[in-house]
Scaffold this motif. Structure first.
Motif, PDB file in Angstrom:
ATOM      1  N   LEU A 165       0.826  -1.201   0.000  1.00 16.07           N
ATOM      2  CA  LEU A 165       0.000   0.000   0.000  1.00 16.07           C
ATOM      3  C   LEU A 165       0.869   1.264   0.000  1.00 16.07           C
ATOM      4  CD1 LEU A 165      -2.759  -1.075   2.569  1.00 16.07           C
ATOM      5  CD2 LEU A 165      -2.964  -0.949   0.072  1.00 16.07           C
ATOM      6  N   PHE A 166       1.986   1.218   0.725  1.00 13.76           N
ATOM      7  CA  PHE A 166       2.882   2.375   0.800  1.00 13.76           C
ATOM      8  C   PHE A 166       3.463   2.696  -0.580  1.00 13.76           C
ATOM      9  CE2 PHE A 166       7.003   4.395   1.660  1.00 13.76           C
ATOM     10  CZ  PHE A 166       6.626   5.379   2.554  1.00 13.76           C
ATOM     11  N   SER A 167       3.985   1.681  -1.265  1.00 17.19           N
ATOM     12  CA  SER A 167       4.576   1.906  -2.585  1.00 17.19           C
ATOM     13  C   SER A 167       3.503   2.313  -3.598  1.00 17.19           C
ATOM     14  CB  SER A 167       5.310   0.645  -3.076  1.00 17.19           C
ATOM     15  OG  SER A 167       4.428  -0.467  -3.154  1.00 17.19           O
ATOM     16  N   TYR A 168       2.290   1.788  -3.432  1.00 13.46           N
ATOM     17  CA  TYR A 168       1.179   2.158  -4.322  1.00 13.46           C
ATOM     18  C   TYR A 168       0.850   3.646  -4.170  1.00 13.46           C
ATOM     19  CZ  TYR A 168      -3.565   2.369  -6.242  1.00 13.46           C
ATOM     20  OH  TYR A 168      -4.681   2.718  -6.964  1.00 13.46           O
ATOM     21  N   ALA A 169       0.766   4.103  -2.923  1.00 10.99           N
ATOM     22  CA  ALA A 169       0.437   5.509  -2.662  1.00 10.99           C
ATOM     23  C   ALA A 169       1.535   6.436  -3.175  1.00 10.99           C
ATOM     24  CB  ALA A 169       0.211   5.724  -1.170  1.00 10.99           C
ATOM     25  N   VAL A 170       2.805   6.073  -2.916  1.00  9.35           N
ATOM     26  CA  VAL A 170       3.920   6.896  -3.376  1.00  9.35           C
ATOM     27  C   VAL A 170       3.951   6.951  -4.896  1.00  9.35           C
ATOM     28  CG1 VAL A 170       6.440   7.090  -3.466  1.00  9.35           C
ATOM     29  CG2 VAL A 170       5.311   6.465  -1.326  1.00  9.35           C
ATOM     30  N   ASN A 171       3.673   5.822  -5.541  1.00  7.80           N
ATOM     31  CA  ASN A 171       3.676   5.769  -6.999  1.00  7.80           C
ATOM     32  C   ASN A 171       2.588   6.663  -7.590  1.00  7.80           C
ATOM     33  OD1 ASN A 171       4.679   4.498  -9.538  1.00  7.80           O
ATOM     34  ND2 ASN A 171       2.583   3.721  -9.635  1.00  7.80           N
ATOM     35  N   LYS A 172       1.411   6.643  -6.993  1.00  9.21           N
ATOM     36  CA  LYS A 172       0.304   7.470  -7.472  1.00  9.21           C
ATOM     37  C   LYS A 172       0.632   8.955  -7.340  1.00  9.21           C
ATOM     38  CE  LYS A 172      -2.910   4.649  -8.896  1.00  9.21           C
ATOM     39  NZ  LYS A 172      -3.417   4.701 -10.297  1.00  9.21           N
ATOM     40  N   LEU A 173       1.217   9.324  -6.212  1.00  4.75           N
ATOM     41  CA  LEU A 173       1.583  10.723  -5.997  1.00  4.75           C
ATOM     42  C   LEU A 173       2.765  11.126  -6.866  1.00  4.75           C
ATOM     43  CD1 LEU A 173       1.302  10.912  -2.097  1.00  4.75           C
ATOM     44  CD2 LEU A 173      -0.272  11.910  -3.760  1.00  4.75           C
ATOM     45  N   GLY A 174       3.668  10.173  -7.100  1.00  2.00           N
ATOM     46  CA  GLY A 174       4.888  10.473  -7.840  1.00  2.00           C
ATOM     47  C   GLY A 174       4.646  10.905  -9.263  1.00  2.00           C
ATOM     48  N   TYR A 175       3.603  10.381  -9.907  1.00  2.00           N
ATOM     49  CA  TYR A 175       3.332  10.738 -11.292  1.00  2.00           C
ATOM     50  C   TYR A 175       2.899  12.193 -11.435  1.00  2.00           C
ATOM     51  CZ  TYR A 175       3.952   6.127 -13.305  1.00  2.00           C
ATOM     52  OH  TYR A 175       4.492   4.960 -13.751  1.00  2.00           O
ATOM     53  N   ARG A 176       2.572  12.823 -10.334  1.00  2.00           N
ATOM     54  CA  ARG A 176       2.190  14.235 -10.363  1.00  2.00           C
ATOM     55  C   ARG A 176       3.394  15.159 -10.179  1.00  2.00           C
ATOM     56  NH1 ARG A 176      -3.174  14.022  -6.373  1.00  2.00           N
ATOM     57  NH2 ARG A 176      -4.274  12.364  -7.522  1.00  2.00           N
ATOM     58  N   PHE A 177       4.545  14.576  -9.835  1.00  2.00           N
ATOM     59  CA  PHE A 177       5.725  15.392  -9.581  1.00  2.00           C
ATOM     60  C   PHE A 177       6.457  15.699 -10.887  1.00  2.00           C
ATOM     61  CE2 PHE A 177       6.298  13.404  -5.083  1.00  2.00           C
ATOM     62  CZ  PHE A 177       5.184  14.113  -4.666  1.00  2.00           C
ATOM     63  N   PRO A 178       6.936  16.924 -11.058  1.00  2.00           N
ATOM     64  CA  PRO A 178       7.767  17.241 -12.229  1.00  2.00           C
ATOM     65  C   PRO A 178       9.104  16.529 -12.148  1.00  2.00           C
ATOM     66  CG  PRO A 178       7.688  19.098 -10.710  1.00  2.00           C
ATOM     67  CD  PRO A 178       6.686  18.094 -10.203  1.00  2.00           C
ATOM     68  N   PHE A 179       9.723  16.331 -13.290  1.00  2.00           N
ATOM     69  CA  PHE A 179      10.955  15.555 -13.359  1.00  2.00           C
ATOM     70  C   PHE A 179      12.067  16.176 -12.520  1.00  2.00           C
ATOM     71  CE2 PHE A 179      14.997  14.507 -15.553  1.00  2.00           C
ATOM     72  CZ  PHE A 179      14.990  13.149 -15.339  1.00  2.00           C
ATOM     73  N   ARG A 180      12.188  17.496 -12.545  1.00  2.00           N
ATOM     74  CA  ARG A 180      13.245  18.160 -11.781  1.00  2.00           C
ATOM     75  C   ARG A 180      13.087  17.916 -10.281  1.00  2.00           C
ATOM     76  NH1 ARG A 180      14.067  24.146 -14.611  1.00  2.00           N
ATOM     77  NH2 ARG A 180      14.863  23.368 -16.628  1.00  2.00           N
ATOM     78  N   LEU A 181      11.825  17.873  -9.828  1.00  2.00           N
ATOM     79  CA  LEU A 181      11.580  17.618  -8.404  1.00  2.00           C
ATOM     80  C   LEU A 181      12.017  16.207  -8.037  1.00  2.00           C
ATOM     81  CD1 LEU A 181      10.466  18.451  -5.676  1.00  2.00           C
ATOM     82  CD2 LEU A 181       8.190  17.778  -6.443  1.00  2.00           C
ATOM     83  N   LEU A 182      11.787  15.241  -8.942  1.00  2.00           N
ATOM     84  CA  LEU A 182      12.212  13.864  -8.688  1.00  2.00           C
ATOM     85  C   LEU A 182      13.731  13.778  -8.557  1.00  2.00           C
ATOM     86  CD1 LEU A 182       9.944  11.806 -11.133  1.00  2.00           C
ATOM     87  CD2 LEU A 182       9.680  12.108  -8.670  1.00  2.00           C
ATOM     88  N   VAL A 183      14.447  14.531  -9.406  1.00  2.00           N
ATOM     89  CA  VAL A 183      15.907  14.542  -9.324  1.00  2.00           C
ATOM     90  C   VAL A 183      16.361  15.084  -7.970  1.00  2.00           C
ATOM     91  CG1 VAL A 183      18.014  15.530 -10.290  1.00  2.00           C
ATOM     92  CG2 VAL A 183      16.178  14.781 -11.819  1.00  2.00           C
ATOM     93  N   THR A 184      15.714  16.168  -7.546  1.00  2.00           N
ATOM     94  CA  THR A 184      16.054  16.767  -6.254  1.00  2.00           C
ATOM     95  C   THR A 184      15.757  15.823  -5.099  1.00  2.00           C
ATOM     96  OG1 THR A 184      15.581  18.984  -7.113  1.00  2.00           O
ATOM     97  CG2 THR A 184      15.642  18.720  -4.719  1.00  2.00           C
TER      98      THR A 184
END
Length: 206
Positions: A165-184
């Motif tokens: 459930l934790f990885s599912y929630a993070v994955n769902k939220l992660g697709y809303r993050f811009p690429f630069r934020l993911l790098v940071t």
């Protein structure tokens, strides 16, 4: 049957309780999920679940012996754990980030191994498991063997359920993050894990 169900329910709750604390493994799960996809993140959680199951075996069958072992080998365990955390944190910091559209299709068995080693060399993780077994008064030394196995399986299932459930929630939220934020975030999580490793290893010399 009521006694059996009680042990299984307590085991399930222990598995969840052991997984909930947001430590270095949670940072690794978040980082892998955001940068490589849900499969990578969940594989880290699965490695932690295996370590939790091993700790549950120790906690449920040898509370006193486990406590003595930790006390006698704390220095070695902390030093090894600190070095492992520093190494994994550096790998996280310098890892390549995939574009969002490329995530979710990769699986690296090393993610499983990394998370499991992070847990197994963390005295705090075993201490939490010992505390949970004591809190729920789970003494498995006098129950039938099949019930011991089922109880340990319920601990594993509880931990796996949480990380799924934790990885599912993070994955769902992660697709809303811009690429630069993911790098940071990738670099921030790497630094956090390195700091945790330095602190753990530094306790040996303090």
């Amino acid at each position: 049957m009521l006694l059996d169900f009680t042990y299984l329910l307590k085991g399930f709750l222990i598995g969840i309780g052991a997984a909930i604390p947001l430590g270095p493994v949670a940072m690794l799960v978040i980082q892998k999920t955001l940068t490589e996809g849900r499969k990578a993140g969940f594989s880290c959680g699965l490695g932690c679940s295996v370590a939790d199951c091993i700790f549950a075996c120790i906690s449920g069958l040898a509370l006193y012996t486990a406590g003595q072992f930790i006390e006698k080998n704390t220095v070695s365990i902390q030093l090894i754990g600190g070095i492992i955390l520093i190494g994994i944190g550096m790998i996280m910091f310098f890892s390549r980030i995939r574009e969002t559209k490329e995530r979710g299709h990769s699986y690296d068995p090393l993610n499983f191994v990394k998370a499991m080693m992070m847990c197994l060399t963390n005295p705090g993780a075993l201490a939490i498991m010992l505390g949970l077994f004591a809190f729920f008064r789970m003494d498995m030394s006098e129950i039938p063997l099949f019930l011991r196995v089922l109880t340990l399986a319920s601990v594993f299932f509880g931990s796996v359920s949480y990380w799924y459930l934790f990885s599912y929630a993070v994955n769902k939220l992660g697709y809303r993050f811009p690429f630069r934020l993911l790098v940071t975030l990738n670099r921030v999580f790497g630094i956090v894990v390195v700091i945790c490793g330095i602190v753990l290893a530094a306790k040996v010399f303090i």
